[in-house]
Design a protein around this motif. Structure first.
Motif, PDB file in Angstrom:
ATOM      1  N   VAL A  97       8.683 -28.501  39.773  1.00 51.99           N
ATOM      2  CA  VAL A  97       8.408 -28.442  41.210  1.00 51.99           C
ATOM      3  C   VAL A  97       6.915 -28.142  41.335  1.00 51.99           C
ATOM      4  CG1 VAL A  97       8.887 -27.273  43.390  1.00 51.99           C
ATOM      5  CG2 VAL A  97      10.735 -27.647  41.729  1.00 51.99           C
ATOM      6  N   SER A  98       6.141 -29.163  41.704  1.00 53.60           N
ATOM      7  CA  SER A  98       4.687 -28.988  41.761  1.00 53.60           C
ATOM      8  C   SER A  98       4.234 -28.417  43.093  1.00 53.60           C
ATOM      9  CB  SER A  98       3.970 -30.302  41.474  1.00 53.60           C
ATOM     10  OG  SER A  98       4.319 -31.280  42.423  1.00 53.60           O
ATOM     11  N   VAL A  99       4.933 -28.749  44.167  1.00 59.70           N
ATOM     12  CA  VAL A  99       4.612 -28.216  45.491  1.00 59.70           C
ATOM     13  C   VAL A  99       5.927 -27.970  46.226  1.00 59.70           C
ATOM     14  CG1 VAL A  99       3.481 -28.627  47.713  1.00 59.70           C
ATOM     15  CG2 VAL A  99       2.448 -29.532  45.637  1.00 59.70           C
ATOM     16  N   LEU A 100       6.036 -26.807  46.832  1.00 63.41           N
ATOM     17  CA  LEU A 100       7.175 -26.485  47.693  1.00 63.41           C
ATOM     18  C   LEU A 100       6.599 -25.907  48.976  1.00 63.41           C
ATOM     19  CD1 LEU A 100      10.317 -26.065  48.032  1.00 63.41           C
ATOM     20  CD2 LEU A 100       9.872 -23.725  47.346  1.00 63.41           C
ATOM     21  N   VAL A 101       6.950 -26.528  50.100  1.00 65.24           N
ATOM     22  CA  VAL A 101       6.445 -26.076  51.401  1.00 65.24           C
ATOM     23  C   VAL A 101       7.597 -26.059  52.391  1.00 65.24           C
ATOM     24  CG1 VAL A 101       4.898 -26.617  53.327  1.00 65.24           C
ATOM     25  CG2 VAL A 101       4.157 -27.082  50.997  1.00 65.24           C
ATOM     26  N   VAL A 102       7.675 -24.982  53.171  1.00 62.69           N
ATOM     27  CA  VAL A 102       8.615 -24.903  54.288  1.00 62.69           C
ATOM     28  C   VAL A 102       7.789 -24.559  55.526  1.00 62.69           C
ATOM     29  CG1 VAL A 102      10.594 -23.676  55.274  1.00 62.69           C
ATOM     30  CG2 VAL A 102      10.552 -24.214  52.827  1.00 62.69           C
ATOM     31  N   ASP A 103       8.032 -25.279  56.609  1.00 67.96           N
ATOM     32  CA  ASP A 103       7.331 -25.035  57.861  1.00 67.96           C
ATOM     33  C   ASP A 103       7.456 -23.559  58.232  1.00 67.96           C
ATOM     34  OD1 ASP A 103       7.525 -24.910  61.059  1.00 67.96           O
ATOM     35  OD2 ASP A 103       6.272 -26.623  60.483  1.00 67.96           O
ATOM     36  N   GLU A 104       6.366 -22.990  58.692  1.00 68.60           N
ATOM     37  CA  GLU A 104       6.359 -21.556  59.008  1.00 68.60           C
ATOM     38  C   GLU A 104       7.461 -21.175  59.995  1.00 68.60           C
ATOM     39  OE1 GLU A 104       3.227 -17.999  60.111  1.00 68.60           O
ATOM     40  OE2 GLU A 104       2.589 -20.078  60.367  1.00 68.60           O
ATOM     41  N   SER A 105       7.721 -22.040  60.973  1.00 64.87           N
ATOM     42  CA  SER A 105       8.750 -21.727  61.973  1.00 64.87           C
ATOM     43  C   SER A 105      10.158 -21.756  61.390  1.00 64.87           C
ATOM     44  CB  SER A 105       8.659 -22.709  63.147  1.00 64.87           C
ATOM     45  OG  SER A 105       9.034 -24.010  62.729  1.00 64.87           O
ATOM     46  N   ALA A 106      10.320 -22.337  60.195  1.00 68.46           N
ATOM     47  CA  ALA A 106      11.639 -22.452  59.576  1.00 68.46           C
ATOM     48  C   ALA A 106      11.812 -21.512  58.382  1.00 68.46           C
ATOM     49  CB  ALA A 106      11.868 -23.901  59.141  1.00 68.46           C
ATOM     50  N   ARG A 107      10.804 -20.724  58.080  1.00 71.85           N
ATOM     51  CA  ARG A 107      10.901 -19.806  56.937  1.00 71.85           C
ATOM     52  C   ARG A 107      11.889 -18.690  57.235  1.00 71.85           C
ATOM     53  NH1 ARG A 107       4.475 -19.636  55.784  1.00 71.85           N
ATOM     54  NH2 ARG A 107       4.323 -21.851  55.239  1.00 71.85           N
ATOM     55  N   GLY A 108      12.465 -18.167  56.172  1.00 75.04           N
ATOM     56  CA  GLY A 108      13.431 -17.079  56.315  1.00 75.04           C
ATOM     57  C   GLY A 108      14.835 -17.557  56.646  1.00 75.04           C
ATOM     58  N   GLN A 109      15.048 -18.865  56.620  1.00 78.48           N
ATOM     59  CA  GLN A 109      16.357 -19.426  56.945  1.00 78.48           C
ATOM     60  C   GLN A 109      17.087 -19.959  55.720  1.00 78.48           C
ATOM     61  OE1 GLN A 109      16.018 -22.274  60.189  1.00 78.48           O
ATOM     62  NE2 GLN A 109      14.406 -21.063  61.154  1.00 78.48           N
ATOM     63  N   GLY A 110      16.548 -19.688  54.535  1.00 78.17           N
ATOM     64  CA  GLY A 110      17.201 -20.131  53.306  1.00 78.17           C
ATOM     65  C   GLY A 110      16.906 -21.561  52.913  1.00 78.17           C
ATOM     66  N   ILE A 111      15.918 -22.184  53.542  1.00 78.19           N
ATOM     67  CA  ILE A 111      15.639 -23.593  53.267  1.00 78.19           C
ATOM     68  C   ILE A 111      15.117 -23.792  51.847  1.00 78.19           C
ATOM     69  CG2 ILE A 111      14.179 -25.555  53.920  1.00 78.19           C
ATOM     70  CD1 ILE A 111      14.520 -24.584  56.853  1.00 78.19           C
ATOM     71  N   ALA A 112      14.193 -22.962  51.395  1.00 82.96           N
ATOM     72  CA  ALA A 112      13.671 -23.109  50.033  1.00 82.96           C
ATOM     73  C   ALA A 112      14.798 -22.929  49.014  1.00 82.96           C
ATOM     74  CB  ALA A 112      12.544 -22.121  49.778  1.00 82.96           C
ATOM     75  N   THR A 113      15.671 -21.977  49.255  1.00 79.40           N
ATOM     76  CA  THR A 113      16.816 -21.769  48.361  1.00 79.40           C
ATOM     77  C   THR A 113      17.692 -23.008  48.343  1.00 79.40           C
ATOM     78  OG1 THR A 113      16.775 -19.394  48.771  1.00 79.40           O
ATOM     79  CG2 THR A 113      18.840 -20.319  47.913  1.00 79.40           C
ATOM     80  N   ARG A 114      17.946 -23.581  49.497  1.00 85.31           N
ATOM     81  CA  ARG A 114      18.783 -24.788  49.575  1.00 85.31           C
ATOM     82  C   ARG A 114      18.125 -25.959  48.867  1.00 85.31           C
ATOM     83  NH1 ARG A 114      20.532 -25.976  55.348  1.00 85.31           N
ATOM     84  NH2 ARG A 114      21.653 -27.621  54.254  1.00 85.31           N
ATOM     85  N   ILE A 115      16.797 -26.073  48.966  1.00 81.85           N
ATOM     86  CA  ILE A 115      16.089 -27.141  48.249  1.00 81.85           C
ATOM     87  C   ILE A 115      16.290 -26.964  46.747  1.00 81.85           C
ATOM     88  CG2 ILE A 115      13.788 -28.008  47.638  1.00 81.85           C
ATOM     89  CD1 ILE A 115      12.997 -27.559  50.607  1.00 81.85           C
ATOM     90  N   TYR A 116      16.086 -25.752  46.247  1.00 81.73           N
ATOM     91  CA  TYR A 116      16.273 -25.508  44.813  1.00 81.73           C
ATOM     92  C   TYR A 116      17.718 -25.758  44.384  1.00 81.73           C
ATOM     93  CZ  TYR A 116      11.696 -23.658  43.505  1.00 81.73           C
ATOM     94  OH  TYR A 116      10.365 -23.526  43.207  1.00 81.73           O
ATOM     95  N   LYS A 117      18.689 -25.294  45.165  1.00 83.86           N
ATOM     96  CA  LYS A 117      20.091 -25.509  44.804  1.00 83.86           C
ATOM     97  C   LYS A 117      20.413 -26.995  44.743  1.00 83.86           C
ATOM     98  CE  LYS A 117      22.199 -21.178  46.288  1.00 83.86           C
ATOM     99  NZ  LYS A 117      23.113 -20.528  47.250  1.00 83.86           N
ATOM    100  N   HIS A 118      19.902 -27.756  45.712  1.00 87.79           N
ATOM    101  CA  HIS A 118      20.139 -29.198  45.714  1.00 87.79           C
ATOM    102  C   HIS A 118      19.527 -29.824  44.463  1.00 87.79           C
ATOM    103  CE1 HIS A 118      21.205 -32.856  48.045  1.00 87.79           C
ATOM    104  NE2 HIS A 118      20.278 -33.404  47.273  1.00 87.79           N
ATOM    105  N   LEU A 119      18.323 -29.407  44.143  1.00 92.22           N
ATOM    106  CA  LEU A 119      17.651 -29.911  42.947  1.00 92.22           C
ATOM    107  C   LEU A 119      18.476 -29.594  41.700  1.00 92.22           C
ATOM    108  CD1 LEU A 119      15.171 -31.056  41.436  1.00 92.22           C
ATOM    109  CD2 LEU A 119      14.142 -28.798  41.614  1.00 92.22           C
ATOM    110  N   LEU A 120      18.940 -28.372  41.580  1.00 89.11           N
ATOM    111  CA  LEU A 120      19.715 -27.970  40.409  1.00 89.11           C
ATOM    112  C   LEU A 120      21.068 -28.675  40.333  1.00 89.11           C
ATOM    113  CD1 LEU A 120      18.946 -24.148  40.559  1.00 89.11           C
ATOM    114  CD2 LEU A 120      18.087 -25.765  38.835  1.00 89.11           C
ATOM    115  N   ASP A 121      21.678 -28.935  41.474  1.00 93.11           N
ATOM    116  CA  ASP A 121      23.017 -29.532  41.506  1.00 93.11           C
ATOM    117  C   ASP A 121      23.025 -31.051  41.481  1.00 93.11           C
ATOM    118  OD1 ASP A 121      24.045 -26.977  41.646  1.00 93.11           O
ATOM    119  OD2 ASP A 121      24.392 -27.034  43.811  1.00 93.11           O
ATOM    120  N   GLU A 122      21.947 -31.682  41.976  1.00 96.58           N
ATOM    121  CA  GLU A 122      21.950 -33.134  42.133  1.00 96.58           C
ATOM    122  C   GLU A 122      20.664 -33.761  41.617  1.00 96.58           C
ATOM    123  OE1 GLU A 122      23.443 -34.636  45.854  1.00 96.58           O
ATOM    124  OE2 GLU A 122      24.408 -32.710  46.271  1.00 96.58           O
TER     125      GLU A 122
END
Length: 176
Positions: A97-122
């Protein structure tokens, strides 16, 4: 509701990628556009981009995993493959993962975690299936907490690499 999916045509998201990177520029240590980024330890060959446009170009040339809210890109992970990397030697080949960005207004909602889980699972077949890796800075506590909660381990540290008191830290997780 935010959904996470592979961007099969990253060019269609170029404007949103540019906007997210520009808005997050100063959240990185050092900022993405800071000249000192060229001296930071890298898992791959050569220095990284020195401009937002350089980061956009890299993102468009690589596999991209996006988080969408009502069709709007609110976060993404840009991926690259490392077959040979000194900091990640025991984990290569790796999907990095060279770059990971979540919009500031959407931070704290588990989006980065969901991105990583999707990456690990699929993880697509065209990417290395042996490990997933990334790097961040030692004071990026939220990112490190996500990585550790998902079983990533700190596998390499470059002391004071980003500035005095701020190390570059590499995290990796083997896939089964």
């Amino acid at each position: 509701m935010v959904t996470v999916s592979w961007c099969r045509q990253p060019a269609a998201e170029a404007t949103a990628i540019r906007e997210l990177l520009s808005a997050a520029d100063d959240a990185f240590v050092p900022p993405l556009t800071d000249a000192s980024r060229s001296t930071i330890s890298r898992a791959g060959d050569g220095p990284g981009p020195a401009s937002i446009e350089g980061y956009v170009d890299d993102c468009l040339d690589r596999p991209l995993l996006g988080a969408f809210d009502a069709g709007r890109l609110v976060g993404f992970a840009s991926l690259e493959t490392h077959h040979d990397s000194e900091p990640l030697a025991d984990y290569t080949p790796t999907t990095h993962v060279s770059v990971l960005v979540v919009d500031e207004s959407a931070r704290g909602q588990g989006i980065a975690t969901r991105i990583y889980k999707h990456l690990l699972d699929e993880l697509p077949d065209e990417l290395p299936q042996s490990a997933v890796s990334t790097k961040t800075w030692s004071t990026n506590h939220a990112h490190i907490a996500i990585l550790e909660s998902l079983g990533f381990e700190c596998v390499h540290r470059v002391v004071d690499d980003r500035k005095p008191g701020v190390d570059t830290v590499y995290y990796a997780r083997r896939l089964s």
